[in-house]
Write a protein that holds these residues in place. Structure first.
Motif, short mmCIF file in Angstrom:
data_model
loop_
_atom_site.label_atom_id
_atom_site.label_comp_id
_atom_site.label_asym_id
_atom_site.label_seq_id
_atom_site.Cartn_x
_atom_site.Cartn_y
_atom_site.Cartn_z
N ARG A 1 0.83 -1.20 0.00
CA ARG A 1 0.00 0.00 0.00
C ARG A 1 0.87 1.26 0.00
O ARG A 1 1.90 1.32 0.65
CB ARG A 1 -0.92 0.03 1.22
CG ARG A 1 -2.19 -0.81 1.04
CD ARG A 1 -3.21 -0.49 2.12
NE ARG A 1 -4.49 -1.14 1.85
CZ ARG A 1 -5.46 -0.61 1.11
NH1 ARG A 1 -5.32 0.60 0.58
NH2 ARG A 1 -6.59 -1.27 0.91
N TRP B 1 -3.54 3.90 -2.38
CA TRP B 1 -3.20 3.11 -3.56
C TRP B 1 -2.74 1.72 -3.15
O TRP B 1 -2.04 1.56 -2.15
CB TRP B 1 -2.07 3.79 -4.34
CG TRP B 1 -2.40 5.13 -4.89
CD1 TRP B 1 -2.43 6.31 -4.20
CD2 TRP B 1 -2.74 5.45 -6.24
NE1 TRP B 1 -2.76 7.35 -5.04
CE2 TRP B 1 -2.96 6.85 -6.29
CE3 TRP B 1 -2.87 4.70 -7.40
CZ2 TRP B 1 -3.30 7.51 -7.47
CZ3 TRP B 1 -3.20 5.34 -8.58
CH2 TRP B 1 -3.42 6.72 -8.60
N VAL C 1 -1.20 -0.80 -10.44
CA VAL C 1 -1.85 -0.35 -9.22
C VAL C 1 -3.35 -0.59 -9.26
O VAL C 1 -3.95 -0.79 -10.32
CB VAL C 1 -1.60 1.16 -9.00
CG1 VAL C 1 -0.11 1.45 -8.86
CG2 VAL C 1 -2.21 2.00 -10.12
N THR C 2 -3.92 -0.56 -8.08
CA THR C 2 -5.36 -0.39 -7.92
C THR C 2 -5.53 1.00 -7.33
O THR C 2 -4.99 1.30 -6.26
CB THR C 2 -5.95 -1.44 -6.95
OG1 THR C 2 -5.65 -2.75 -7.46
CG2 THR C 2 -7.46 -1.26 -6.84
N ASN C 3 -6.21 1.86 -8.08
CA ASN C 3 -6.27 3.26 -7.66
C ASN C 3 -7.25 3.47 -6.51
O ASN C 3 -7.97 2.53 -6.11
CB ASN C 3 -6.59 4.16 -8.86
CG ASN C 3 -7.99 3.98 -9.40
OD1 ASN C 3 -8.93 3.61 -8.68
ND2 ASN C 3 -8.17 4.26 -10.68
N PRO C 4 -7.30 4.67 -5.93
CA PRO C 4 -8.19 4.90 -4.79
C PRO C 4 -9.66 4.64 -5.08
O PRO C 4 -10.45 4.41 -4.16
CB PRO C 4 -7.95 6.38 -4.46
CG PRO C 4 -6.55 6.63 -4.89
CD PRO C 4 -6.41 5.82 -6.15
N LYS D 1 -10.09 0.84 -9.14
CA LYS D 1 -9.89 0.38 -10.50
C LYS D 1 -8.41 0.13 -10.78
O LYS D 1 -7.54 0.79 -10.21
CB LYS D 1 -10.43 1.42 -11.49
CG LYS D 1 -11.93 1.63 -11.37
CD LYS D 1 -12.41 2.65 -12.39
CE LYS D 1 -13.93 2.84 -12.30
NZ LYS D 1 -14.42 3.84 -13.28
N GLY E 1 -4.80 0.21 -12.76
CA GLY E 1 -4.15 1.25 -13.55
C GLY E 1 -2.65 1.06 -13.58
O GLY E 1 -2.10 0.11 -13.00
N TYR F 1 1.02 3.27 -13.06
CA TYR F 1 1.61 4.52 -12.55
C TYR F 1 3.11 4.50 -12.80
O TYR F 1 3.81 3.58 -12.39
CB TYR F 1 1.34 4.66 -11.06
CG TYR F 1 1.23 6.10 -10.60
CD1 TYR F 1 0.07 6.58 -10.03
CD2 TYR F 1 2.30 6.99 -10.75
CE1 TYR F 1 -0.05 7.90 -9.61
CE2 TYR F 1 2.19 8.30 -10.36
CZ TYR F 1 1.01 8.76 -9.77
OH TYR F 1 0.91 10.07 -9.39
#
Length: 210
Positions: free
Chosen positions: A7, A11, A32-35, A38, A40, A42
């Motif tokens: 974490r 994020w 990533v898993t965004n806030p 979903k 994504g 980075y």
């Protein structure tokens, strides 16, 4: 490549990999898993050095700018003396070195002016700016890859350049504006306040704090 989820605030980093590396920067990509929950991608540019900058002020209220062509934007830039420092070296020592290399100046008076992040959505670069005074003039010692022009001008003219776009470099703009703000609030070192014409404000500020 790492694939253990971790974490970073809100994020979730599912996997990370290095995609580029040289002496100065390292670029990494993160799945990533965004806030919002979903998936994504980075990208982060890690800068290996510390950015240092200096506002050198002489007894006549003048400052020094350096002019050079900036490769990424392909334009000529007027800036305060700036450069990179080793993370293992005290920032003020890197600032002393950069000031000497680019302008030939040495200073007996030093004070940290500000700390800032550059483009913190994509990079972790940190900058530390210093105010320098009680200057001694010497010969510049530029690096082999630097072609630098030196310009001495009144502080007010440099501040005007920061305000009207004559200085585009964000680090330089912020350092010049910070000096002006501190001067207006009576918070500059006395020799600098006197040289720049802020001395009356400094006296008034001291009286107001009594």
């Amino acid at each position: 490549m790492t694939e253990t989820p971790t974490r970073r605030g809100p994020w979730i980093v599912n996997a990370s990999r290095q995609v580029y590396d040289n002496k100065w920067i390292q670029v990494s990509e993160h799945d990533v898993t965004n806030p919002g929950g979903k998936p994504g991608l980075y990208g982060v540019c890690h800068v290996k050095g510390l950015a240092v900058g200096v506002v050198p002020v002489d007894a006549d209220g003048h400052v020094w700018l350096v002019g050079q062509h900036r490769f990424p934007g392909d334009y000529y830039s007027w800036e305060l003396p700036e450069g990179g420092g080793d993370m293992a070296v005290a920032p003020i020592e890197s600032a002393r070195r950069e000031l000497k290399e680019e302008t030939g100046l040495t200073a007996a008076g030093w004070q940290e002016l500000l700390r800032l992040d550059f483009s913190n959505a994509i990079t972790d670069e940190i900058g530390i700016g210093f105010l320098a005074w009680d200057l001694t003039i010497g010969e510049p010692e530029p690096d082999d890859d630097e072609s630098i022009e030196i310009r001495r001008l009144p502080f007010g003219e440099a501040l005007d350049m920061a305000m009207d776009g004559g200085i585009r470099d964000a680090f330089s703009q912020l350092m010049l504006m910070k000096v002006d703000i501190l001067g207006r609030r009576g918070m500059l070192p006395e020799p600098v306040a006197r040289a720049l014409g802020y001395m009356g404000k400094a006296i008034a500020a001291r009286r107001g704090r009594r």
